[in-house]
Design a protein around this motif. Sequence first.
Motif, PDB file in Angstrom:
ATOM      1  N   GLY A 160      -7.506   5.448  -3.172  1.00 26.51           N
ATOM      2  CA  GLY A 160      -6.639   4.308  -3.453  1.00 26.51           C
ATOM      3  C   GLY A 160      -6.096   3.615  -2.215  1.00 26.51           C
ATOM      4  O   GLY A 160      -5.199   2.765  -2.311  1.00 26.51           O
ATOM      5  N   LEU A 161      -6.637   3.931  -1.041  1.00 26.33           N
ATOM      6  CA  LEU A 161      -6.150   3.310   0.202  1.00 26.33           C
ATOM      7  C   LEU A 161      -6.948   2.043   0.495  1.00 26.33           C
ATOM      8  O   LEU A 161      -8.107   2.098   0.891  1.00 26.33           O
ATOM      9  CB  LEU A 161      -6.260   4.285   1.373  1.00 26.33           C
ATOM     10  N   ALA A 162      -6.302   0.893   0.310  1.00 24.73           N
ATOM     11  CA  ALA A 162      -6.955  -0.391   0.563  1.00 24.73           C
ATOM     12  C   ALA A 162      -6.565  -0.961   1.916  1.00 24.73           C
ATOM     13  O   ALA A 162      -7.285  -1.755   2.516  1.00 24.73           O
ATOM     14  CB  ALA A 162      -6.598  -1.393  -0.531  1.00 24.73           C
ATOM     15  N   VAL A 163      -5.363  -0.574   2.394  1.00 27.30           N
ATOM     16  CA  VAL A 163      -4.860  -1.040   3.698  1.00 27.30           C
ATOM     17  C   VAL A 163      -4.579   0.199   4.538  1.00 27.30           C
ATOM     18  O   VAL A 163      -3.768   1.054   4.157  1.00 27.30           O
ATOM     19  CB  VAL A 163      -3.570  -1.873   3.542  1.00 27.30           C
ATOM     20  N   VAL A 164      -5.271   0.315   5.674  1.00 26.88           N
ATOM     21  CA  VAL A 164      -5.139   1.531   6.490  1.00 26.88           C
ATOM     22  C   VAL A 164      -4.930   1.177   7.960  1.00 26.88           C
ATOM     23  O   VAL A 164      -5.438   0.163   8.444  1.00 26.88           O
ATOM     24  CB  VAL A 164      -6.390   2.436   6.357  1.00 26.88           C
ATOM     25  N   SER A 187       6.401  -2.814  -6.469  1.00 25.46           N
ATOM     26  CA  SER A 187       5.003  -3.172  -6.254  1.00 25.46           C
ATOM     27  C   SER A 187       4.733  -4.573  -6.791  1.00 25.46           C
ATOM     28  O   SER A 187       4.109  -5.407  -6.116  1.00 25.46           O
ATOM     29  CB  SER A 187       4.085  -2.149  -6.935  1.00 25.46           C
ATOM     30  N   ASN A 188       5.229  -4.845  -7.990  1.00 22.58           N
ATOM     31  CA  ASN A 188       5.049  -6.176  -8.591  1.00 22.58           C
ATOM     32  C   ASN A 188       5.770  -7.255  -7.782  1.00 22.58           C
ATOM     33  O   ASN A 188       5.254  -8.362  -7.605  1.00 22.58           O
ATOM     34  CB  ASN A 188       5.550  -6.171 -10.039  1.00 22.58           C
ATOM     35  N   ASP A 189       6.954  -6.911  -7.279  1.00 19.99           N
ATOM     36  CA  ASP A 189       7.723  -7.867  -6.452  1.00 19.99           C
ATOM     37  C   ASP A 189       6.944  -8.235  -5.193  1.00 19.99           C
ATOM     38  O   ASP A 189       6.895  -9.409  -4.795  1.00 19.99           O
ATOM     39  CB  ASP A 189       9.089  -7.283  -6.071  1.00 19.99           C
ATOM     40  N   TYR A 190       6.350  -7.211  -4.552  1.00 19.57           N
ATOM     41  CA  TYR A 190       5.604  -7.454  -3.315  1.00 19.57           C
ATOM     42  C   TYR A 190       4.343  -8.273  -3.592  1.00 19.57           C
ATOM     43  O   TYR A 190       3.957  -9.126  -2.783  1.00 19.57           O
ATOM     44  CB  TYR A 190       5.245  -6.127  -2.634  1.00 19.57           C
ATOM     45  N   LYS A 191       3.697  -8.008  -4.725  1.00 18.93           N
ATOM     46  CA  LYS A 191       2.503  -8.791  -5.078  1.00 18.93           C
ATOM     47  C   LYS A 191       2.839 -10.267  -5.247  1.00 18.93           C
ATOM     48  O   LYS A 191       2.032 -11.139  -4.942  1.00 18.93           O
ATOM     49  CB  LYS A 191       1.879  -8.231  -6.364  1.00 18.93           C
ATOM     50  N   GLU A 192       4.058 -10.529  -5.746  1.00 17.63           N
ATOM     51  CA  GLU A 192       4.497 -11.914  -5.921  1.00 17.63           C
ATOM     52  C   GLU A 192       4.646 -12.629  -4.576  1.00 17.63           C
ATOM     53  O   GLU A 192       4.562 -13.847  -4.500  1.00 17.63           O
ATOM     54  CB  GLU A 192       5.832 -11.952  -6.679  1.00 17.63           C
ATOM     55  N   GLN A 193       4.889 -11.851  -3.525  1.00 19.03           N
ATOM     56  CA  GLN A 193       5.105 -12.435  -2.198  1.00 19.03           C
ATOM     57  C   GLN A 193       3.796 -12.656  -1.437  1.00 19.03           C
ATOM     58  O   GLN A 193       3.789 -13.291  -0.380  1.00 19.03           O
ATOM     59  CB  GLN A 193       6.005 -11.512  -1.366  1.00 19.03           C
ATOM     60  N   ILE A 194       2.712 -12.100  -1.959  1.00 19.14           N
ATOM     61  CA  ILE A 194       1.413 -12.181  -1.272  1.00 19.14           C
ATOM     62  C   ILE A 194       0.506 -13.136  -2.046  1.00 19.14           C
ATOM     63  O   ILE A 194       0.516 -13.143  -3.271  1.00 19.14           O
ATOM     64  CB  ILE A 194       0.760 -10.783  -1.196  1.00 19.14           C
ATOM     65  N   GLU A 195      -0.260 -13.922  -1.332  1.00 17.76           N
ATOM     66  CA  GLU A 195      -1.129 -14.889  -2.012  1.00 17.76           C
ATOM     67  C   GLU A 195      -2.135 -14.185  -2.913  1.00 17.76           C
ATOM     68  O   GLU A 195      -2.573 -13.066  -2.634  1.00 17.76           O
ATOM     69  CB  GLU A 195      -1.837 -15.789  -0.994  1.00 17.76           C
ATOM     70  N   ASP A 196      -2.481 -14.852  -3.985  1.00 18.95           N
ATOM     71  CA  ASP A 196      -3.282 -14.255  -5.062  1.00 18.95           C
ATOM     72  C   ASP A 196      -4.611 -13.688  -4.586  1.00 18.95           C
ATOM     73  O   ASP A 196      -5.040 -12.619  -5.031  1.00 18.95           O
ATOM     74  CB  ASP A 196      -3.539 -15.284  -6.167  1.00 18.95           C
ATOM     75  N   GLN A 221       0.829  -1.210   0.000  1.00 17.68           N
ATOM     76  CA  GLN A 221       0.000   0.000   0.000  1.00 17.68           C
ATOM     77  C   GLN A 221       0.864   1.262   0.000  1.00 17.68           C
ATOM     78  O   GLN A 221       0.601   2.217  -0.748  1.00 17.68           O
ATOM     79  CB  GLN A 221      -0.916   0.004   1.225  1.00 17.68           C
ATOM     80  N   LEU A 222       1.914   1.267   0.815  1.00 16.55           N
ATOM     81  CA  LEU A 222       2.790   2.434   0.883  1.00 16.55           C
ATOM     82  C   LEU A 222       3.493   2.682  -0.454  1.00 16.55           C
ATOM     83  O   LEU A 222       3.645   3.830  -0.881  1.00 16.55           O
ATOM     84  CB  LEU A 222       3.822   2.250   2.002  1.00 16.55           C
ATOM     85  N   ILE A 223       3.904   1.603  -1.110  1.00 20.18           N
ATOM     86  CA  ILE A 223       4.557   1.726  -2.425  1.00 20.18           C
ATOM     87  C   ILE A 223       3.566   2.283  -3.448  1.00 20.18           C
ATOM     88  O   ILE A 223       3.878   3.232  -4.173  1.00 20.18           O
ATOM     89  CB  ILE A 223       5.110   0.360  -2.892  1.00 20.18           C
ATOM     90  N   ASP A 224       2.375   1.684  -3.488  1.00 18.59           N
ATOM     91  CA  ASP A 224       1.375   2.134  -4.463  1.00 18.59           C
ATOM     92  C   ASP A 224       0.911   3.563  -4.185  1.00 18.59           C
ATOM     93  O   ASP A 224       0.614   4.322  -5.117  1.00 18.59           O
ATOM     94  CB  ASP A 224       0.183   1.175  -4.475  1.00 18.59           C
TER      95      ASP A 224
END
Length: 259
Positions: A197-201, A172-181, A20-23
């Motif tokens: 755009g805040l999904a995690v707060v 961002s893409n790297d972190y998505k790879e580390q999180i389950e789909d 979230q911070l990266i995005d």
Amino acid sequence: MAKKKEVTVEERLRALYDLQLIDSRIDEIRNVRGELPLEVRDLEDEVAGLNIRLEKLVANLEVIDNDIAGKKNLIEESKALIKKYAEQQKNVRNNREYNSLTKEIEFQELEIQLAEKHIKEFKAQIEQKKQVIADTKERLKERESHLKHKKGELDAILAETEKEEEALIQKSNDYKEQIEDRLVAAYTRIRNNVKNGLAVVPIERGASGGSFFTIPPQVQVEIASRKKVITDEHSGRILVDPVLAEEQKAKMEKLFSKI
């Protein structure tokens, strides 16, 4: 595709908040650019349109010039015929031949008058089109100047931010790879559904960041325990505790400073 390693809920929450911070940082960079790319594209389209219009106007002028030349040729031909018929009248044998030649002369005189009228109309069209061309050139000059200025602004911003944005997109893409789909899908869906755009707060002053609805104390304890992923019932956002949020912010600030 390589199977993602098993991680704890806390690790998932940290990874999600990092993402979230990266995005959010990418969003900030794009907000700095704002509407500039669209403005530049619109100006480029307008300049291209004005150039096409100028080409058509100049082509129309050439057509009118050719029409005038054609009418002038017709006038010269008619004058030559009038001269020819006038000479023939001197050698006629009867009134019928004379009258026939007189009609031919009158017809050619009418042709000359009509051609002169057309030439006058064509010249008026030329003056009108020349004024339109002058106005279009002035508009084009102004739009090209504006485009140059806006492109300069955009290029300066891109020079400052493009490299950072590309690096952050890769992160961002790297972190998505580390999180389950399924979590990435949920995160993306929430991001697309909320305005900022805040999904995690994090929880702030006992309320959900971004929506400001109060979180019951028991739920706050559950969030702080980091045993499961909990969402805000009002906004659907994924919630993290303030301590985790501060730790990840400090970590990501270091990352951002290196990019």
